[in-house]
Write a protein that holds these residues in place. Structure first.
Motif, PDB file in Angstrom:
ATOM      1  N   ALA A   1       2.428  36.337  13.403  1.00 32.13           N
ATOM      2  CA  ALA A   1       3.374  37.399  13.755  1.00 32.13           C
ATOM      3  C   ALA A   1       4.495  37.476  12.726  1.00 32.13           C
ATOM      4  O   ALA A   1       4.949  38.563  12.356  1.00 32.13           O
ATOM      5  CB  ALA A   1       3.944  37.144  15.147  1.00 32.13           C
ATOM      6  N   PHE A   2       4.927  36.318  12.254  1.00 34.75           N
ATOM      7  CA  PHE A   2       6.003  36.239  11.273  1.00 34.75           C
ATOM      8  C   PHE A   2       5.617  35.215  10.214  1.00 34.75           C
ATOM      9  O   PHE A   2       4.967  34.225  10.498  1.00 34.75           O
ATOM     10  CB  PHE A   2       7.324  35.815  11.933  1.00 34.75           C
ATOM     11  N   GLY A   3       6.078  35.462   8.998  1.00 35.56           N
ATOM     12  CA  GLY A   3       5.815  34.532   7.923  1.00 35.56           C
ATOM     13  C   GLY A   3       4.566  34.891   7.142  1.00 35.56           C
ATOM     14  O   GLY A   3       3.877  35.871   7.418  1.00 35.56           O
ATOM     15  N   ARG A   4       4.269  34.055   6.182  1.00 38.04           N
ATOM     16  CA  ARG A   4       3.176  34.296   5.249  1.00 38.04           C
ATOM     17  C   ARG A   4       1.822  33.951   5.866  1.00 38.04           C
ATOM     18  O   ARG A   4       1.700  32.945   6.569  1.00 38.04           O
ATOM     19  CB  ARG A   4       3.413  33.445   3.999  1.00 38.04           C
TER      20      ARG A   4
ATOM     21  N   THR B   1      -2.704  34.968  24.524  1.00 39.09           N
ATOM     22  CA  THR B   1      -3.033  35.663  25.766  1.00 39.09           C
ATOM     23  C   THR B   1      -1.965  35.485  26.842  1.00 39.09           C
ATOM     24  O   THR B   1      -2.038  36.116  27.890  1.00 39.09           O
ATOM     25  CB  THR B   1      -4.389  35.190  26.304  1.00 39.09           C
ATOM     26  N   ALA B   2      -0.979  34.635  26.584  1.00 40.11           N
ATOM     27  CA  ALA B   2       0.166  34.497  27.480  1.00 40.11           C
ATOM     28  C   ALA B   2       1.393  35.211  26.921  1.00 40.11           C
ATOM     29  O   ALA B   2       2.494  35.072  27.453  1.00 40.11           O
ATOM     30  CB  ALA B   2       0.481  33.021  27.717  1.00 40.11           C
ATOM     31  N   GLY B   3       1.194  35.977  25.839  1.00 36.91           N
ATOM     32  CA  GLY B   3       2.306  36.694  25.222  1.00 36.91           C
ATOM     33  C   GLY B   3       2.985  35.941  24.106  1.00 36.91           C
ATOM     34  O   GLY B   3       4.067  36.334  23.640  1.00 36.91           O
ATOM     35  N   GLY B   4       2.363  34.860  23.631  1.00 37.29           N
ATOM     36  CA  GLY B   4       2.968  34.053  22.578  1.00 37.29           C
ATOM     37  C   GLY B   4       2.910  34.709  21.215  1.00 37.29           C
ATOM     38  O   GLY B   4       2.131  35.636  20.970  1.00 37.29           O
ATOM     39  N   LEU B   5       3.743  34.187  20.311  1.00 35.42           N
ATOM     40  CA  LEU B   5       3.843  34.691  18.944  1.00 35.42           C
ATOM     41  C   LEU B   5       3.654  33.537  17.962  1.00 35.42           C
ATOM     42  O   LEU B   5       4.415  32.564  18.004  1.00 35.42           O
ATOM     43  CB  LEU B   5       5.215  35.331  18.697  1.00 35.42           C
ATOM     44  N   PRO B   6       2.664  33.599  17.069  1.00 33.79           N
ATOM     45  CA  PRO B   6       2.521  32.553  16.047  1.00 33.79           C
ATOM     46  C   PRO B   6       3.474  32.812  14.877  1.00 33.79           C
ATOM     47  O   PRO B   6       3.465  33.891  14.282  1.00 33.79           O
ATOM     48  CB  PRO B   6       1.061  32.675  15.623  1.00 33.79           C
ATOM     49  N   PHE B   7       4.281  31.827  14.549  1.00 32.99           N
ATOM     50  CA  PHE B   7       5.268  31.939  13.467  1.00 32.99           C
ATOM     51  C   PHE B   7       4.888  30.909  12.405  1.00 32.99           C
ATOM     52  O   PHE B   7       4.932  29.713  12.654  1.00 32.99           O
ATOM     53  CB  PHE B   7       6.668  31.658  14.012  1.00 32.99           C
ATOM     54  N   ASP B   8       4.520  31.378  11.218  1.00 33.64           N
ATOM     55  CA  ASP B   8       4.099  30.463  10.156  1.00 33.64           C
ATOM     56  C   ASP B   8       5.266  29.611   9.683  1.00 33.64           C
ATOM     57  O   ASP B   8       6.328  30.131   9.322  1.00 33.64           O
ATOM     58  CB  ASP B   8       3.528  31.230   8.965  1.00 33.64           C
ATOM     59  N   VAL B   9       5.070  28.291   9.699  1.00 38.30           N
ATOM     60  CA  VAL B   9       6.111  27.356   9.254  1.00 38.30           C
ATOM     61  C   VAL B   9       5.547  26.369   8.230  1.00 38.30           C
ATOM     62  O   VAL B   9       6.093  25.272   8.050  1.00 38.30           O
ATOM     63  CB  VAL B   9       6.719  26.596  10.460  1.00 38.30           C
ATOM     64  N   THR B  10       4.472  26.762   7.551  1.00 37.60           N
ATOM     65  CA  THR B  10       3.819  25.866   6.599  1.00 37.60           C
ATOM     66  C   THR B  10       4.797  25.321   5.565  1.00 37.60           C
ATOM     67  O   THR B  10       4.742  24.140   5.195  1.00 37.60           O
ATOM     68  CB  THR B  10       2.661  26.591   5.894  1.00 37.60           C
TER      69      THR B  10
END
Length: 372
Positions: free
Chosen positions: A334-337, A268-277
């Motif tokens: 947003a990115f990744g698996r 809600t602040a414009g963030g992007l979740p990027f999978d780094v598992t």
């Protein structure tokens, strides 16, 4: 001692991560035309395991197995979480107290009563940058990052004003050193981490001709193919009204100039979740797992760490444990698996239902391929 972040944004840990991973993958943003909410996904997974869900009025639900109530849910928190664990997760200082007792590194800081502003202000005399937040803060409400002595009065008032008002909620305000690093959220079920995502705050990269307002607008339009990002975007006006000095909406950045517009990586602040598992080191993953295990009865939760790098646990600190966390940033990164951590969560609920009277549960399969 907290450190004031004077490095250019591109040289900070988050800037390095953006330039190395996010910017090169920008055109490969994941596309998710439809969104399935956390509760819907959980209900589907439980039905697949022959565990009907009886939803009561409000936020309460019961899980049934062979006609018996074997568990339940309040909001997103399930009966995999004990009362003691729920109490710990409702207080950032208590979460870190448990972790510190297990000899784990924590963000540190101190909690103050709401009328103790003067005493709290003395901490900032040491200089550097700080975090000021309600002890019971959720979803970033009342949290101010990179606070210096001059900005402390406003940050304190904001934290006091936005404290949760529930009878069981801590009313204290926490003043904590600011740690400049990557905020990584792990989702841990039964003491095992099944997903990790960097929460990348809102940023822009100049092209030599576009204004900051145009760059933000283009960034938001690019996210329209992703249902979760699209549904949680902040307004353009709110972003432009909170730009860090000296930026304005009309500022034109040089080509390649990276600027962080927010420190907060929430959606809600414009963030992007990027999978780094698959990118985090075993030591960093172990730190998250041990943080969850340090809280008695915490069977499922998100664990937030701040770390200078993903390939090591050196310098990493535990920030928070969230028993109310959604799986959506892992299911729809947003990115990744995408990671199907709900499969593991409902599997644990199913095992509890089947073996509630057994002294030990069987091991959970490590498979993450089954639909959740």
């Amino acid at each position: 001692m907290p450190v004031h972040t004077s490095l250019p944004d591109a040289e900070r840990p988050i800037g390095t991560f953006i330039n190395a991973h996010v910017h090169p993958a920008w055109d490969q943003l994941n596309e998710y035309p439809r969104l399935t909410r956390h509760i819907q996904t959980m209900n589907y997974g439980l039905r697949q395991r022959r565990m009907p869900v009886h939803q009561f009025q409000g936020w309460y639900a019961a899980f049934l197995y062979n006609g018996n109530i074997v568990g339940g849910r309040y909001g997103r928190m399930t009966t995999l979480v004990s009362d003691q664990a729920a109490e710990a997760c409702a207080s950032k200082t208590l979460t870190q107290t448990y972790a510190a007792a297990a000899d784990l590194p924590v963000a540190g800081g101190k909690a103050f009563a709401a009328d103790a502003e003067a005493a709290a202000h003395q901490l900032l005399a040491a200089g550097g940058s700080w975090v000021v937040k309600p002890d019971a803060a959720r979803r970033g409400r009342g949290v101010s990052l990179q606070v210096t002595e001059s900005g402390f009065p406003d940050a304190w008032k904001r934290a006091v004003r936005l404290r949760p008002r529930g009878a069981r909620s801590s009313q204290e305000v926490v003043v904590e050193p600011f740690h400049d690093g990557l905020l990584v959220r792990f989702f841990v079920v039964g003491g095992t981490s099944y997903a990790a995502a960097v929460r990348v705050p809102l940023f822009v990269i100049g092209d030599g001709s576009s204004t900051v307002a145009d760059l933000v607008r283009a960034s938001f339009e690019h996210r329209s193919v992703h249902a979760l990002l699209k549904s949680t975007l902040p307004s353009l006006g709110s972003v432009l009204s909170e730009l860090p000095d000296p930026l304005t909406g009309e500022t034109v950045l040089e080509r390649g100039d990276l600027r962080m517009l927010q420190e907060d990586g929430r959606l809600t602040a414009g963030g992007l979740p990027f999978d780094v598992t698959d990118m985090v080191s075993p030591a960093l993953r172990s730190l998250a797992e041990r943080a969850a295990q340090s809280i008695p009865g915490l069977g499922a939760a998100a664990i937030d760490l701040i770390t200078p790098a993903l390939n090591s646990a050196d310098g990493a600190v535990i920030v928070d444990a969230d028993a109310w966390a959604s799986v959506l940033i892992h299911r729809f990164p947003a990115f990744g698996r995408r990671r199907r951590v709900m499969w593991e969560l409902t599997q644990m609920l199913s095992l509890r239902a089947q073996y509630w009277d057994s002294p030990r549960l069987p091991l959970i399969s490590s498979s993450v391929e089954d639909a959740d």
